[in-house]
Design an enzyme around this catalytic site. Sequence first.
Site, PDB file in Angstrom:
ATOM      1  N   LEU A 124      50.280   2.727  -7.588  1.00 23.99           N
ATOM      2  CA  LEU A 124      49.168   2.829  -8.544  1.00 23.99           C
ATOM      3  C   LEU A 124      49.418   1.856  -9.688  1.00 23.99           C
ATOM      4  CD1 LEU A 124      48.817   6.705  -8.619  1.00 23.99           C
ATOM      5  CD2 LEU A 124      47.183   5.101  -7.651  1.00 23.99           C
ATOM      6  N   ALA A 125      49.209   0.582  -9.425  1.00 26.81           N
ATOM      7  CA  ALA A 125      49.494  -0.463 -10.405  1.00 26.81           C
ATOM      8  C   ALA A 125      48.581  -1.654 -10.143  1.00 26.81           C
ATOM      9  CB  ALA A 125      50.960  -0.873 -10.340  1.00 26.81           C
ATOM     10  N   GLU A 126      47.442  -1.673 -10.814  1.00 28.63           N
ATOM     11  CA  GLU A 126      46.477  -2.743 -10.583  1.00 28.63           C
ATOM     12  C   GLU A 126      47.050  -4.118 -10.912  1.00 28.63           C
ATOM     13  OE1 GLU A 126      45.720   0.104 -12.058  1.00 28.63           O
ATOM     14  OE2 GLU A 126      44.204   0.973 -10.724  1.00 28.63           O
ATOM     15  N   GLN A 165      40.639   0.369  -7.016  1.00 21.50           N
ATOM     16  CA  GLN A 165      40.041   1.622  -6.557  1.00 21.50           C
ATOM     17  C   GLN A 165      38.760   1.983  -7.309  1.00 21.50           C
ATOM     18  OE1 GLN A 165      42.205   5.578  -6.824  1.00 21.50           O
ATOM     19  NE2 GLN A 165      42.341   5.170  -4.625  1.00 21.50           N
ATOM     20  N   PHE A 166      38.713   1.709  -8.601  1.00 21.66           N
ATOM     21  CA  PHE A 166      37.489   1.823  -9.393  1.00 21.66           C
ATOM     22  C   PHE A 166      37.463   0.652 -10.365  1.00 21.66           C
ATOM     23  CE2 PHE A 166      38.190   6.159  -7.999  1.00 21.66           C
ATOM     24  CZ  PHE A 166      36.916   6.554  -7.607  1.00 21.66           C
ATOM     25  N   PHE A 217      39.005   0.104 -13.970  1.00 21.49           N
ATOM     26  CA  PHE A 217      40.413  -0.189 -14.213  1.00 21.49           C
ATOM     27  C   PHE A 217      40.726  -1.671 -14.059  1.00 21.49           C
ATOM     28  CE2 PHE A 217      40.192   4.228 -12.729  1.00 21.49           C
ATOM     29  CZ  PHE A 217      40.705   4.855 -13.849  1.00 21.49           C
ATOM     30  N   HIS A 235      35.366   5.300 -14.596  1.00 20.87           N
ATOM     31  CA  HIS A 235      35.218   5.064 -13.165  1.00 20.87           C
ATOM     32  C   HIS A 235      33.901   4.361 -12.819  1.00 20.87           C
ATOM     33  CE1 HIS A 235      38.573   7.802 -13.024  1.00 20.87           C
ATOM     34  NE2 HIS A 235      38.665   7.674 -11.707  1.00 20.87           N
TER      35      HIS A 235
END
Length: 325
Positions: free
Chosen positions: A58-60, A82-83, A86, A129
């Site tokens: 979980l690390a854009e 994912q969204f 972010f 989101h």
Amino acid sequence: MAQMTMIQAITDALRTELRNDPNVLIFGEDVGVNGGVFRATDGLQKEFGEERVFDTPLAESGIGGLAFGLSLQGFRPIPEIQFFGFVFEVMDSISGQLARLRYRTGGTFNAPVTIRAPFGGGVHTPDMHADSLEGLLAQSPGLKVVIPSTPYDAKGLLISAIRDNDPVVFLEHMKLYRSFRQEVPEEEYTIPLGKADIKREGTDISIITYGAMVHESLKAAEELEKQGFSAEVIDLRTVSPLDIETIIASVEKTGRAIVVQEAQKQAGVAAHVVAEINDRAILSLEAPVLRVAAPDTIFAFPQAESVWLPNAKDVLETAKKVLEF
């Protein structure tokens, strides 16, 4: 032809390009075994293996850096954010690195990266989101920003994006993922990036829009027809670069225009479209060009989302102001 939802068309496009090019890789949060939070990559890891479709932490910022590095090694990465709310965590990789690579290296290197992300309101998501941040990316030179409104467009545009040798941000409106079906060719096909589509022909006013607002605009156009007005609805499909030629040709024909976006009004794509119309076709206008957009506030909490978001009624009322000017 097959009847597909937008999410099915997107999965079909991804599968097509994974088959066509061994250098295509898909990665992001939960895109592997789970097939993504919206199941856009459902079944792809099983079909193509963990080396080509795989999960990331979980690390854009890490996802963006990985995409950049892989593109330098001859791969065609398709990272998923994912969204899209972010995107701030990965902005350096997108606007600071990928978008500038061809210029920095004098054309020696390019970054064939397609960044996919869901966005958009109307589905009661938590804070951060649903934000429409396409204007932020459209202001970054070196990026193409694509937003389909139909399953047919989604498949053809996504295949074109993956094959493009420069970075493309491909935004998918969450409300459109499963809201309707459309006939989509099962074989591969492409739709050129940077080319708008006239979704409805008209002669009295041009409604220029993109994403979910295409459907709200088409509803408004139907109501305008009942009232004796002929509205032309243009789906930009690519918000950067804009298809200026199609926009201006429509405005010169109708003499009136409004621009519709879901995002907040300030500094958005709609403002740029209005400026281009004024620069290039002001003498063809019979009335000022008006905008329909969300308020300049933080995206509303789910309880107030339906009040905050633009809709067909807003489009209709704004079009009537221009028609009656």
